[in-house]
Design a protein around this motif. Sequence first.
Motif, short mmCIF file in Angstrom:
data_model
loop_
_atom_site.label_atom_id
_atom_site.label_comp_id
_atom_site.label_asym_id
_atom_site.label_seq_id
_atom_site.Cartn_x
_atom_site.Cartn_y
_atom_site.Cartn_z
N ALA A 320 0.83 -1.21 0.00
CA ALA A 320 0.00 0.00 0.00
C ALA A 320 0.86 1.25 0.00
CB ALA A 320 -0.93 -0.01 1.21
N LEU A 321 1.95 1.25 0.74
CA LEU A 321 2.86 2.40 0.75
C LEU A 321 3.54 2.57 -0.60
CD1 LEU A 321 4.35 2.06 4.33
CD2 LEU A 321 2.98 3.97 3.49
N GLU A 322 3.89 1.47 -1.25
CA GLU A 322 4.46 1.56 -2.60
C GLU A 322 3.46 2.18 -3.56
OE1 GLU A 322 7.56 -2.26 -2.56
OE2 GLU A 322 5.51 -2.52 -3.29
N GLN A 323 2.20 1.76 -3.47
CA GLN A 323 1.17 2.32 -4.33
C GLN A 323 0.99 3.81 -4.06
OE1 GLN A 323 -2.09 -0.26 -3.21
NE2 GLN A 323 -1.83 -1.57 -5.02
N ALA A 324 0.96 4.17 -2.78
CA ALA A 324 0.78 5.58 -2.41
C ALA A 324 1.94 6.43 -2.91
CB ALA A 324 0.63 5.71 -0.90
N ALA A 325 3.15 5.96 -2.71
CA ALA A 325 4.33 6.72 -3.12
C ALA A 325 4.36 6.93 -4.63
CB ALA A 325 5.60 6.01 -2.67
N ALA A 326 3.91 5.92 -5.37
CA ALA A 326 3.93 6.00 -6.83
C ALA A 326 2.74 6.77 -7.38
CB ALA A 326 3.94 4.60 -7.42
N GLY A 327 1.78 7.10 -6.52
CA GLY A 327 0.58 7.78 -6.99
C GLY A 327 -0.31 6.87 -7.82
N THR A 328 -0.27 5.57 -7.54
CA THR A 328 -1.07 4.59 -8.27
C THR A 328 -1.92 3.81 -7.27
OG1 THR A 328 0.76 3.00 -8.15
CG2 THR A 328 0.59 4.35 -10.14
N PRO A 329 -2.98 4.41 -6.74
CA PRO A 329 -3.78 3.77 -5.70
C PRO A 329 -4.46 2.49 -6.18
CG PRO A 329 -4.90 5.71 -6.55
CD PRO A 329 -3.52 5.73 -7.12
N GLN A 330 -4.70 1.61 -5.23
CA GLN A 330 -5.41 0.37 -5.53
C GLN A 330 -6.77 0.66 -6.12
OE1 GLN A 330 -4.51 -2.87 -5.30
NE2 GLN A 330 -6.51 -3.46 -6.09
N SER A 331 -7.11 0.01 -7.23
CA SER A 331 -8.41 0.17 -7.84
C SER A 331 -9.47 -0.61 -7.06
CB SER A 331 -8.39 -0.34 -9.29
OG SER A 331 -9.70 -0.41 -9.82
N GLN A 332 -10.63 0.01 -6.83
CA GLN A 332 -11.74 -0.70 -6.19
C GLN A 332 -12.71 -1.26 -7.22
OE1 GLN A 332 -11.15 -1.42 -3.33
NE2 GLN A 332 -9.72 0.18 -2.70
N THR A 333 -12.37 -1.10 -8.50
CA THR A 333 -13.13 -1.74 -9.57
C THR A 333 -12.45 -3.03 -9.98
OG1 THR A 333 -13.87 0.41 -10.38
CG2 THR A 333 -14.11 -1.45 -11.88
N ASP A 334 -11.19 -2.92 -10.34
CA ASP A 334 -10.36 -4.11 -10.56
C ASP A 334 -9.57 -4.32 -9.28
OD1 ASP A 334 -8.61 -6.08 -11.26
OD2 ASP A 334 -7.71 -5.01 -12.95
N LYS A 335 -10.07 -5.20 -8.44
CA LYS A 335 -9.55 -5.33 -7.08
C LYS A 335 -8.27 -6.15 -6.98
CE LYS A 335 -14.17 -4.90 -5.02
NZ LYS A 335 -14.95 -4.80 -6.26
N ARG A 336 -7.79 -6.67 -8.09
CA ARG A 336 -6.56 -7.44 -8.03
C ARG A 336 -5.39 -6.52 -7.64
NH1 ARG A 336 -6.73 -9.82 -13.96
NH2 ARG A 336 -7.47 -7.69 -14.26
N VAL A 337 -4.53 -7.03 -6.76
CA VAL A 337 -3.40 -6.25 -6.29
C VAL A 337 -2.32 -6.24 -7.35
CG1 VAL A 337 -1.66 -6.01 -4.49
CG2 VAL A 337 -3.92 -6.89 -3.92
N ARG A 338 -1.93 -5.04 -7.78
CA ARG A 338 -0.93 -4.91 -8.83
C ARG A 338 0.46 -4.66 -8.23
NH1 ARG A 338 -3.37 -6.60 -13.58
NH2 ARG A 338 -5.47 -5.75 -13.70
#
Length: 338
Positions: A320-338
Motif C-alpha cells: 500500500a505504501l508503494e502504491q501511495a508513493a507512486a501515486g497509483t492507488p489500488q483500484s476498487q473496480t479491478d480489485k486485483r493487487v498490482r
Amino acid sequence: MNRFDYVRASTLNEAMAALRDDPEAKIIAGGTNLVDLMKYEVTRPSRLIDITRLPFDAIETRPDGGLRIGALVSNATAAYHPEVQARYPLLASAILAGASGQLRNAATTGGNLLQRTRCYYFYDVATPCNKRAPGSGCPAIGGVNRIHAIQGASDSCIATHPSDMCVAMAALEATVNVAGPEGERAVAFADFHRLPGDRPDLDNTLAADEIVTSVDLPPTTYDAHHSYLKLRDRLSYAFALVSVAAALRLDGGVVSQARIALGGVAHKPWRSTDAEAVLVGQTPTAEGFVRAAGVLLDGAVGQGQNDFKIGLARDAIVRALEQAAAGTPQSQTDKRVR
C-alpha cells in the motif's frame, strides 16, 4: 426478533429524550447492521428511534477548509461526492471497498462508525460471548479465530472492527461530533473506538444517551499519494482479513507527512504515529516501508488460525505504501493487487 416500539424523531432533542426515557432503545437510520443483530437476537431493543428526518444528511466545507459529513449521509453519497473524491480520495476508495452497492445506498456515515465488531461467536447466541454477556467467556480464544485480532486484543475478546470507512478516517485524523443531554462535544477519531480490555461489550466511547451528528475531515487531504488496499477471502462483498489506508505527502521526493492505518487486525482501526515517524524525512523506499511495517506490527500476536495475518499485514503495508508513493492507488473496480 423481539417486539419493539417505533418512534420517528422530528428533532434532535426529541431523539435524545426518547433515548433518555428508555435505556433499552436503539437509534436506527439505514439499519444495515442493527437489523441483522435484531434478526439474530444478538440485540433486543425495546424501542427503535428513527432519526432519518433529522438534518444530518449534508456534506459541507468547513471554515478551516476541511469537510463536514453529516451522520445521515449515505455511504454511496459520500463515496461519490465531488469534494470527497477530489480532496479525500482515500476515504472514497475505502468506502467503495466495503459492502455492496445496495448496502452503501442504505448505510449511513454514523451507522458505519457504530458497527458492532465481527465475530462468529458474537453472532451466535447459543455460544458464550463477553461482548454479549460480559463474564461469560470468549470461545474464539482457542476456537475458530481465523478472522480475529492480532493487535490490541485482551483475555476477554479478540474480535475485530469491520469498517473500511473508519480505517480511512483514522488515517485522515477525522473528528466525530456527538450531541447529548450535556451538549455537544468533538471526539478525536483515535479516541472514539475502544480496545476491548475487560469491557469488550463497549465498542466505542459514545455515551448511551449521545447521538453522532457528523464527522469532520481536516484540511490536509493527501489527494496525490494514497492507497486503500483490502485483502479478503474473495474479491466481492467480504470483510477484510487485513486492510491498509496509506497516505503520504512528498516534498522534493522526501516524505514530509505519513499516515498508515490498518483494518481487520484489532477491535478498532489500528494506527501508530511511531510507525509513521519512521518514514518522515526519508525518501520513499521499500526498505523504509518494511521498517515502518515492523513498528506498526510490533507486539502483534496470532491466535493460531490467524497467525498468517501478521505476515499478510506486513506485506500489505509495504504494498500500500508503494502504491501511495507512486501515486497509483489500488483500484476498487479491478480489485486485483498490482
